[in-house]
Design a protein around this motif. Structure first.
Motif, PDB file in Angstrom:
ATOM      1  N   ASP A 299       0.609  -1.303   0.318  1.00  0.00           N
ATOM      2  CA  ASP A 299      -0.425   0.416   0.040  1.00  0.00           C
ATOM      3  C   ASP A 299       0.882   1.191   0.491  1.00  0.00           C
ATOM      4  N   CYS A 300       2.264   1.193   0.647  1.00  0.00           N
ATOM      5  CA  CYS A 300       2.901   2.280   0.820  1.00  0.00           C
ATOM      6  C   CYS A 300       4.651   2.092   1.433  1.00  0.00           C
ATOM      7  N   ASP A 301       5.440   2.416   0.576  1.00  0.00           N
ATOM      8  CA  ASP A 301       7.097   2.197   0.790  1.00  0.00           C
ATOM      9  C   ASP A 301       6.974   3.043   2.557  1.00  0.00           C
ATOM     10  N   CYS A 302       6.839   2.188   3.504  1.00  0.00           N
ATOM     11  CA  CYS A 302       7.366   2.974   4.829  1.00  0.00           C
ATOM     12  C   CYS A 302       8.677   2.977   5.510  1.00  0.00           C
ATOM     13  N   LYS A 303       9.820   3.475   6.198  1.00  0.00           N
ATOM     14  CA  LYS A 303      10.711   3.654   6.376  1.00  0.00           C
ATOM     15  C   LYS A 303       9.486   2.411   8.080  1.00  0.00           C
ATOM     16  N   CYS A 304      10.851   2.343   8.703  1.00  0.00           N
ATOM     17  CA  CYS A 304      10.454   1.262  10.245  1.00  0.00           C
ATOM     18  C   CYS A 304      11.526   1.205  10.295  1.00  0.00           C
TER      19      CYS A 304
END
Length: 427
Positions: A299-304
């Motif tokens: 759904d989205c590119d997230c930085k974790c």
């Protein structure tokens, strides 16, 4: 009044001896009446509640009443100090994690704290003064109290608390009285049971492939001249497969041991969780070998923030399980999405065999398998979900499982918003 009498008597004697005698008699009578009045007040005071002040008096009675008042205040203060000390003792006893119960020399209950009432299923007020063995009638407990040998504690399993274990110790004190101390050791006994089961499971899991490997090697050695190259390679290949299974089991055991013993967590860093999900999708396609349809939804590119190695391993384990338990032609879907509250959600859905509801709470236990035969066929060690659970716990993540027999399963990992640093939704 005594001074007045002493002054009036000589004056009366000067007037008349008879008058003097009468005045003297009246004076003595008045003195006796006054003494009787003060004595009556003193007796009445002794029947008043403790702490009631003495009445005022004159003369010698004033000194008597003052001394009694002082002694009364001292006694009252001593009682208050003792009462406060007793209250503190009772509060401390109530706050103790262990149960404490006092028994008289005849075995009746004199006092117990709240924990003791829970441990022995008693009532603090109702059961005070009752014979303890009339209320706790389990033969092993009664025998322990009666035999009188209290050097060693006694492991007690109360029938009213299923699965509970109490370590009971009796201490003698005072005039043949007894103090019964109970400590809940259910968790220790459970851990000991888990340890025994773990050793038994590991032994069993290693013994089976070792037996297979040994059998194949013996066959190859004994039938060296009778086996052609194809058969020999077949047996050696099966032996290699079983040795690989043992290697995976040992690696999983080492990983689980490091997680459970609080090994230092790898340095955390920022990583692209969407990229990891896509990478796991490619690995899942390779593992499936074209037998399943693998769908990846990011759904989205997230930085974790976290350990990419550990979370990659946990996420990939869920995907590989979906492949193992989904028949050929089924679908495995990997998804990553961000909720409105900033919480990340990684889910693995399959159209596999599903899991019965009674098995779901135990899936993360070590070596727990819904179908032992099928797990061995698919190469599982029985430790994968236990490792996943510990990795997720280290990252403050939560796993939710839903499944229906014959319709597939869904394993979702909830990543807290505090670990999501930034997100870019694809255009």
């Amino acid at each position: 009044m005594a001074a007045v009498t002493l002054f009036a008597v000589p004056v009366a004697l000067l007037v008349s001896p008879l008058v003097g005698a009468i005045v003297a008699a009246i004076g003595v009578l008045l003195i006796l009446v006054r003494h009787n009045l003060y004595l009556t007040q003193l007796v009445q005071w002794t029947h008043e509640p403790i702490g009631t002040p003495l009445p005022h008096a004159f003369g010698v009675w004033d000194f008597v009443f003052s001394d009694l008042n002082r002694r009364s205040r001292q006694a009252s203060e001593a009682r208050e100090r003792l009462s406060a000390a007793l209250d503190r003792f009772r509060e401390a006893s109530q706050a103790m994690p262990d149960g404490v119960m006092y028994l008289s020399h005849t075995g009746t209950i004199e006092w117990m704290n709240y924990q003791a009432s829970i441990d022995f299923s008693l009532d603090e007020e109702r059961d005070r003064g009752a014979q303890v063995t009339n209320l706790v009638r389990q033969p092993d407990f009664v025998h322990y109290l009666d035999k009188g040998h209290y050097d060693e504690p006694f492991l007690f399993h109360p029938i009213h608390r299923k699965g509970a274990a109490l370590l009971v110790q009796v201490i003698r004190f005072g005039d043949h009285r007894k103090m019964v101390i109970s400590r809940d050791v259910s968790h220790i006994e459970k851990l000991e049971t888990m340890r025994r089961d773990f050793v038994a499971n590991v032994s069993h899991e290693l013994r089976t492939p070792l037996t297979v490997v040994g059998g194949f090697l013996e066959t190859v050695i004994d039938a060296e001249d009778d086996l052609d190259l194809a058969d020999r390679n077949h047996y050696l290949g099966l032996a290699l497969e079983q040795s690989g299974r043992m290697r995976r089991l040992i690696n999983d055991l080492l990983t689980l041991s490091a997680l459970e013993t609080g090994a230092p967590q790898p340095a955390e860093e920022l990583f692209d969780v969407g990229g990891i999900v896509r990478e796991i999708g490619r690995e899942t396609e390779a593992l499936s070998g074209g037998r399943h349809t693998v769908v990846v939804e990011v759904d989205c590119d997230c930085k974790c923030q976290g350990s990419p190695k550990e979370l990659h391993s946990a996420f990939a384990n869920l995907a590989s399980n979906a492949v193992r338990y989904t028949p050929d032609g089924g679908t495995v879907t990997l998804s990553w999405q961000l909720g409105k509250n900033g919480v990340g959600k990684y889910c693995v859905r399959d159209t596999g065999i599903g899991i019965a509801p009674e098995h779901i709470p135990r899936l993360t236990e070590r070596f727990y398998r819904v179908d032992r035969g099928r797990s061995r066929e698919t190469g599982g060690t029985g430790l994968g979900l236990a490792i996943v659970k510990h990795v997720l716990t280290r990252h403050q993540c939560e796993m939710k499982i839903s499944s229906r027999l014959g319709q597939g399963s869904e394993f979702c990992v909830i990543v807290p918003a505090a670990r999501i640093v930034s997100c870019d939704r694809p255009s």
